[in-house]
Design an enzyme around this catalytic site. Structure first.
Site, mmCIF file in Angstrom:
data_model
loop_
_atom_site.group_PDB
_atom_site.id
_atom_site.type_symbol
_atom_site.label_atom_id
_atom_site.label_comp_id
_atom_site.label_asym_id
_atom_site.label_seq_id
_atom_site.Cartn_x
_atom_site.Cartn_y
_atom_site.Cartn_z
ATOM 1 N N PHE A 131 106.297 106.062 171.697
ATOM 2 C CA PHE A 131 106.731 107.444 171.459
ATOM 3 C C PHE A 131 108.089 107.406 170.752
ATOM 4 O O PHE A 131 108.973 106.647 171.142
ATOM 5 C CB PHE A 131 106.846 108.153 172.809
ATOM 6 C CG PHE A 131 106.942 109.644 172.714
ATOM 7 C CD1 PHE A 131 105.813 110.437 172.882
ATOM 8 C CD2 PHE A 131 108.156 110.262 172.480
ATOM 9 C CE1 PHE A 131 105.900 111.815 172.808
ATOM 10 C CE2 PHE A 131 108.250 111.643 172.408
ATOM 11 C CZ PHE A 131 107.119 112.425 172.569
ATOM 12 N N ASP A 205 107.381 103.311 180.658
ATOM 13 C CA ASP A 205 107.405 104.765 180.526
ATOM 14 C C ASP A 205 106.056 105.292 181.007
ATOM 15 O O ASP A 205 105.011 104.959 180.441
ATOM 16 C CB ASP A 205 107.657 105.152 179.064
ATOM 17 C CG ASP A 205 107.901 106.651 178.910
ATOM 18 O OD1 ASP A 205 107.250 107.428 179.639
ATOM 19 O OD2 ASP A 205 108.728 107.033 178.067
ATOM 20 N N TYR A 230 106.264 117.157 182.954
ATOM 21 C CA TYR A 230 105.604 118.385 182.466
ATOM 22 C C TYR A 230 104.224 118.118 181.876
ATOM 23 O O TYR A 230 103.582 119.015 181.384
ATOM 24 C CB TYR A 230 106.499 119.122 181.454
ATOM 25 C CG TYR A 230 107.063 118.250 180.345
ATOM 26 C CD1 TYR A 230 106.276 117.849 179.284
ATOM 27 C CD2 TYR A 230 108.397 117.844 180.376
ATOM 28 C CE1 TYR A 230 106.789 117.052 178.273
ATOM 29 C CE2 TYR A 230 108.919 117.045 179.367
ATOM 30 C CZ TYR A 230 108.107 116.648 178.316
ATOM 31 O OH TYR A 230 108.620 115.854 177.323
ATOM 32 N N LYS A 231 103.767 116.856 181.896
ATOM 33 C CA LYS A 231 102.426 116.542 181.390
ATOM 34 C C LYS A 231 101.445 116.603 182.559
ATOM 35 O O LYS A 231 101.183 117.667 183.082
ATOM 36 C CB LYS A 231 102.462 115.201 180.661
ATOM 37 C CG LYS A 231 103.327 115.299 179.389
ATOM 38 C CD LYS A 231 103.566 113.979 178.698
ATOM 39 C CE LYS A 231 104.450 114.208 177.470
ATOM 40 N NZ LYS A 231 105.013 112.979 176.925
ATOM 41 N N ARG A 378 93.991 114.898 169.285
ATOM 42 C CA ARG A 378 94.142 114.369 170.648
ATOM 43 C C ARG A 378 93.584 115.385 171.631
ATOM 44 O O ARG A 378 93.890 116.575 171.544
ATOM 45 C CB ARG A 378 95.615 114.175 171.008
ATOM 46 C CG ARG A 378 96.294 113.005 170.413
ATOM 47 C CD ARG A 378 97.615 112.713 171.138
ATOM 48 N NE ARG A 378 98.339 113.929 171.538
ATOM 49 C CZ ARG A 378 99.429 113.914 172.281
ATOM 50 N NH1 ARG A 378 99.918 112.777 172.753
ATOM 51 N NH2 ARG A 378 100.053 115.041 172.581
HETATM 52 C C1 PLP Z 1 106.359 112.970 176.548
HETATM 53 C C2 PLP Z 1 107.070 111.691 176.367
HETATM 54 C C3 PLP Z 1 108.469 111.650 176.281
HETATM 55 C C4 PLP Z 1 109.261 112.919 176.327
HETATM 56 O O1 PLP Z 1 110.628 112.707 176.320
HETATM 57 P P1 PLP Z 1 111.593 113.933 176.613
HETATM 58 O O2 PLP Z 1 112.940 113.352 176.675
HETATM 59 O O3 PLP Z 1 111.130 114.561 177.891
HETATM 60 O O4 PLP Z 1 111.425 114.914 175.495
HETATM 61 C C5 PLP Z 1 109.082 110.417 176.146
HETATM 62 N N1 PLP Z 1 108.347 109.279 176.089
HETATM 63 C C6 PLP Z 1 107.005 109.293 176.165
HETATM 64 C C7 PLP Z 1 106.247 108.011 176.126
HETATM 65 C C8 PLP Z 1 106.322 110.493 176.289
HETATM 66 O O5 PLP Z 1 105.000 110.506 176.343
#
Ligand code: PLP
Length: 419
Positions: A131, A205, A230-231, A378
């Site tokens: 990400f 992560d 939040y997911k 997705r």
């Molecule tokens: C959703 C997600 C994030 C989100 O990071 P924020 O700091 O909350 O915006 C980070 N890393 C991964 C792998 C994600 O899937």
């Protein structure tokens, strides 16, 4: 939505729904009737009971109890309390997770602390396909602490007993448990063990696995972890993230955002920073309490649910979706997500030349998925609130969109801010 899935598929879906152990909890969530929600991997749905709890948080705890709430409603310990509850879903004993800040900020904390725990090791290893925010944060930590960033995919650091070259001088190896694009589930136990054999710390992560896939942080001796809520945890837009530090590392966990909420005696307001004992040293400043307590309430939706049940249903949903896509859409799309269940997270990614337009047309019909550059659709499958029937209906809608060409008039993705 008039398009119907063929009877053989709907009958199979209905039989799976009839046998679904989690069917009774679908009703714990509210999703509009006309929507099939396949984006719970980006923003989880609203648990039905949460609005009333939020009203209580705002009106009673804030409006009436005011500043007294830090003690009387125990706002102070909410990050630790919530961390323990998330810990229950990711296989961590109490006292090792704390909620707060964003995933990005928490990754900064744990990567920097990890480097400080391995002062003699000059590299950080991460996945270039990870990400974006994860690689951006790793780049900054490397620059700040004078380390070199080495790019490798999780499968590239697996070895047959000899440490992989990429790991030989790594302080921290930081990967996502599930690839946010392809939905691939990486082998956390094996990658963690490979990192340890090389003398590195393993950091994961869990943004796309917490609440969807068993993780086993303690069982596999993971060192550090972060993730968002939040997911699949349904904590609400911008809900606080969390970090995990294995109990064995906490005494040497020296994180760089040394705010007063992580202090041993916050209200002594001493000149010098002295970290709290235990996971509380992962905290920084005052948390957004409305979001924090909303997350706490949202976690009730998992009451009485074992993560293994969620995983079993998730695999059933994604497996059915892949089958339905094979049958109804065929060669028009490429299934990018691994077909082997054990290597799949809780989403299915499909490649198509006009993926953005197809997703946009689907959303207009109430089938909500999303798009990732350059050509991926997705679809996330949150087992707590989806039915198998919805899965085959979504596949039928996708087939209809792709064969009817209704998306031909839709402009390409460049015009949308959030995809
Ligand atoms: C959703 C997600 C994030 C989100 O990071 P924020 O700091 O909350 O915006 C980070 N890393 C991964 C792998 C994600 O899937």
């Amino acid at each position: 939505m008039s398009t119907q899935a063929p009877p053989a598929l709907t009958e199979r879906a209905d039989a799976l729904d009839a046998a679904d152990e989690l069917a009774p909890i679908v009703d714990r969530f509210t999703v509009p009737d006309e929507v099939i929600y396949l984006d719970g991997n980006s923003l989880g749905a609203l648990p039905r009971h949460v609005p009333a709890v939020v009203a209580d948080i705002v009106e009673r705890q804030w409006g009436h109890d005011l500043i007294r709430s830090w003690n009387d409603n125990d706002w102070w310990h909410a990050p630790i309390r919530i961390g323990d509850r998330i810990g229950g879903l990711v296989g961590a004993a109490p006292g090792q997770l704390v909620a707060g800040d964003s995933t990005s900020a928490n990754l900064f904390k744990v990567l920097a602390a990890g480097c400080r725990m391995r002062p003699d090791r000059p590299t950080i290893v991460t996945d270039p396909a990870g990400f974006s925010t994860d690689t951006y944060i790793a780049q900054s930590v490397a620059r700040l602490l004078d380390r070199r960033l080495v790019y490798a995919a999780p499968h590239d650091v697996l070895d047959n007993g000899d440490p992989a070259a990429a790991l030989s001088d790594a302080a921290v190896v930081a990967f996502s448990h599930v690839d946010y694009r392809t939905g691939q589930l990486w082998n956390l136990p094996e990658v963690t063990a490979a990192a340890h054999r090389a003398g590195a710390l393993a950091c994961w992560d869990l943004s796309h696995s917490a609440g969807a896939v068993p993780v086993g942080l303690d069982a596999y001796d993971v060192d550090l972890a972060v993730g968002c809520s939040y997911k699949y945890l349904n904590g609400g837009p911008g809900a606080p993230a969390y970090l995990y530090v294995a109990a064995r590392h906490q005494a040497t966990f020296d994180q760089p955002l040394s705010g007063w909420h992580g202090h041993a005696t916050p209200f002594a307001m001493t000149v010098d920073y002295e970290p709290a004992d235990g996971i509380a040293r992962g905290r920084c400043g005052t948390p957004p309490m409305l979001s924090m307590l909303t997350l706490e309430a949202a976690l009730d939706a998992f009451d009485g649910v074992r993560i293994e049940q969620v995983r079993a249903k998730s695999l059933s949903l994604t497996g059915l979706f892949i089958d339905a896509v094979d049958q109804l859409v065929g060669g028009d799309v490429q299934v990018v997500t691994p077909r082997v269940p054990g290597r799949r997270g809780s989403q299915v990614a499909l490649r198509h030349g006009q993926a953005f337009q197809a997703v946009t047309a689907l959303i207009a019909r109430g089938v909500i998925g999303d798009f990732r550059q350059p050509d991926l659709m997705r679809f996330g499958f949150a087992a707590p609130y989806l039915t198998h029937r919805q899965v085959v209906e979504a596949a039928a809608q996708l087939a209809d969109v792709l064969t009817s060409g209704v998306y031909d008039d839709i402009a390409p993705s460049a015009t949308a801010l959030v995809t």
